[in-house]
Motif scaffolding. Structure first.
Motif, PDB file in Angstrom:
ATOM      1  N   ALA A  36       0.865  -1.185   0.000  1.00 56.49           N
ATOM      2  CA  ALA A  36       0.000   0.000   0.000  1.00 56.49           C
ATOM      3  C   ALA A  36       0.899   1.232   0.000  1.00 56.49           C
ATOM      4  O   ALA A  36       2.003   1.197   0.538  1.00 56.49           O
ATOM      5  N   ILE A  37       0.395   2.315  -0.598  1.00 62.09           N
ATOM      6  CA  ILE A  37       1.216   3.522  -0.737  1.00 62.09           C
ATOM      7  C   ILE A  37       0.313   4.759  -0.683  1.00 62.09           C
ATOM      8  O   ILE A  37      -0.778   4.756  -1.255  1.00 62.09           O
ATOM      9  N   PRO A  38       0.751   5.818   0.017  1.00 60.88           N
ATOM     10  CA  PRO A  38      -0.060   7.035   0.095  1.00 60.88           C
ATOM     11  C   PRO A  38      -0.176   7.725  -1.269  1.00 60.88           C
ATOM     12  O   PRO A  38       0.735   7.651  -2.093  1.00 60.88           O
ATOM     13  N   VAL A  39      -1.301   8.401  -1.455  1.00 58.65           N
ATOM     14  CA  VAL A  39      -1.555   9.161  -2.684  1.00 58.65           C
ATOM     15  C   VAL A  39      -1.817  10.605  -2.282  1.00 58.65           C
ATOM     16  O   VAL A  39      -2.622  10.875  -1.384  1.00 58.65           O
ATOM     17  N   ILE A  40      -1.115  11.528  -2.962  1.00 55.01           N
ATOM     18  CA  ILE A  40      -1.296  12.947  -2.675  1.00 55.01           C
ATOM     19  C   ILE A  40      -1.554  13.711  -3.968  1.00 55.01           C
ATOM     20  O   ILE A  40      -1.246  13.228  -5.060  1.00 55.01           O
ATOM     21  N   ALA A  41      -2.135  14.889  -3.831  1.00 57.54           N
ATOM     22  CA  ALA A  41      -2.325  15.793  -4.965  1.00 57.54           C
ATOM     23  C   ALA A  41      -1.018  16.549  -5.190  1.00 57.54           C
ATOM     24  O   ALA A  41      -0.134  16.558  -4.333  1.00 57.54           O
ATOM     25  N   ARG A  42      -0.911  17.216  -6.315  1.00 58.25           N
ATOM     26  CA  ARG A  42       0.307  17.976  -6.620  1.00 58.25           C
ATOM     27  C   ARG A  42       0.535  19.111  -5.622  1.00 58.25           C
ATOM     28  O   ARG A  42       1.662  19.515  -5.401  1.00 58.25           O
ATOM     29  N   ASP A  43      -0.537  19.583  -4.981  1.00 57.19           N
ATOM     30  CA  ASP A  43      -0.375  20.641  -3.976  1.00 57.19           C
ATOM     31  C   ASP A  43      -0.018  20.097  -2.590  1.00 57.19           C
ATOM     32  O   ASP A  43       0.104  20.843  -1.627  1.00 57.19           O
ATOM     33  N   GLY A  44       0.156  18.762  -2.486  1.00 61.40           N
ATOM     34  CA  GLY A  44       0.556  18.142  -1.229  1.00 61.40           C
ATOM     35  C   GLY A  44      -0.578  17.616  -0.379  1.00 61.40           C
ATOM     36  O   GLY A  44      -0.336  16.999   0.656  1.00 61.40           O
ATOM     37  N   ALA A  45      -1.815  17.838  -0.788  1.00 58.55           N
ATOM     38  CA  ALA A  45      -2.959  17.371  -0.004  1.00 58.55           C
ATOM     39  C   ALA A  45      -3.058  15.849  -0.058  1.00 58.55           C
ATOM     40  O   ALA A  45      -2.919  15.242  -1.116  1.00 58.55           O
ATOM     41  N   TYR A  46      -3.297  15.246   1.098  1.00 56.96           N
ATOM     42  CA  TYR A  46      -3.458  13.794   1.174  1.00 56.96           C
ATOM     43  C   TYR A  46      -4.782  13.406   0.538  1.00 56.96           C
ATOM     44  O   TYR A  46      -5.825  13.954   0.864  1.00 56.96           O
ATOM     45  N   LYS A  47      -4.756  12.448  -0.385  1.00 59.13           N
ATOM     46  CA  LYS A  47      -5.962  12.005  -1.089  1.00 59.13           C
ATOM     47  C   LYS A  47      -6.437  10.630  -0.668  1.00 59.13           C
ATOM     48  O   LYS A  47      -7.589  10.287  -0.851  1.00 59.13           O
ATOM     49  N   GLY A  48      -5.521   9.813  -0.157  1.00 60.62           N
ATOM     50  CA  GLY A  48      -5.883   8.464   0.257  1.00 60.62           C
ATOM     51  C   GLY A  48      -4.693   7.541   0.117  1.00 60.62           C
ATOM     52  O   GLY A  48      -3.557   7.977  -0.073  1.00 60.62           O
ATOM     53  N   THR A  49      -4.978   6.278   0.207  1.00 61.43           N
ATOM     54  CA  THR A  49      -3.943   5.263   0.050  1.00 61.43           C
ATOM     55  C   THR A  49      -4.456   4.222  -0.922  1.00 61.43           C
ATOM     56  O   THR A  49      -5.628   3.845  -0.878  1.00 61.43           O
ATOM     57  N   VAL A  50      -3.584   3.787  -1.802  1.00 59.85           N
ATOM     58  CA  VAL A  50      -3.945   2.773  -2.783  1.00 59.85           C
ATOM     59  C   VAL A  50      -3.158   1.504  -2.456  1.00 59.85           C
ATOM     60  O   VAL A  50      -2.005   1.574  -2.027  1.00 59.85           O
ATOM     61  N   SER A  51      -3.800   0.357  -2.618  1.00 58.66           N
ATOM     62  CA  SER A  51      -3.172  -0.915  -2.289  1.00 58.66           C
ATOM     63  C   SER A  51      -3.068  -1.808  -3.523  1.00 58.66           C
ATOM     64  O   SER A  51      -3.678  -1.534  -4.559  1.00 58.66           O
TER      65      SER A  51
END
Length: 149
Positions: A36-51
């Motif tokens: 699993a790995i964190p997903v962020i937007a280009r502005d640094g906002a946390y969007k979720g985690t994808v597995s």
């Protein structure tokens, strides 16, 4: 205890941008050996985690709807944000209590940490929490553990 003590900062963590392609996501996860790995937007906002499971289920679902498996070329048209599910790895704020951190660690192998603006600043791993607890707990006096041993 302040959870910043356990924090692995963003610059030491592998993460994906939500506009990364499906293929880039798979390649990065494979290269780092993560499930699993964190997903962020280009502005640094946390969007979720994808597995790994999110990738797998998307491949299987796509095959059902298209009557053919996705090719590698097809995976370059999909983005990580297209397979991202909500609330699979809820983040905590850097000011969160240790109890909140422990509660999340029961269900997640890492906990994403965000600042007050929701910007991703790093992760706390379950391994680091357990390492700290094992150092601060005297297992020789725990009655339940003495019965097991």
């Amino acid at each position: 205890m302040n959870i910043a003590y356990f924090l692995t900062p963003k610059n030491s963590v592998a993460y994906l941008y939500d506009d990364s392609t499906f293929r880039q996501g798979l390649e990065k996860m494979r290269r780092h050996g993560y499930s699993a790995i964190p997903v962020i937007a280009r502005d640094g906002a946390y969007k979720g985690t994808v597995s790994e499971g999110d990738f797998l289920w998307h491949l299987l679902d796509a095959e059902k709807t298209q009557d053919a498996p996705l090719s590698m070329k097809d995976t370059e048209k999909l983005h990580v944000r297209d397979i991202l599910r909500n609330n699979t790895y809820p983040p905590v704020r850097i000011t969160a209590s240790m109890e909140h951190l422990l509660s999340n660690a029961l269900n997640q192998n890492f906990i994403p940490v965000v600042d007050d603006l929701g910007k991703f600043i790093g992760i706390v791993t379950r391994k680091d929490i357990l390492r700290h607890l094992s150092k601060s707990t005297d297992f020789s006096t725990a009655p339940q553990l003495q019965k097991i041993v």
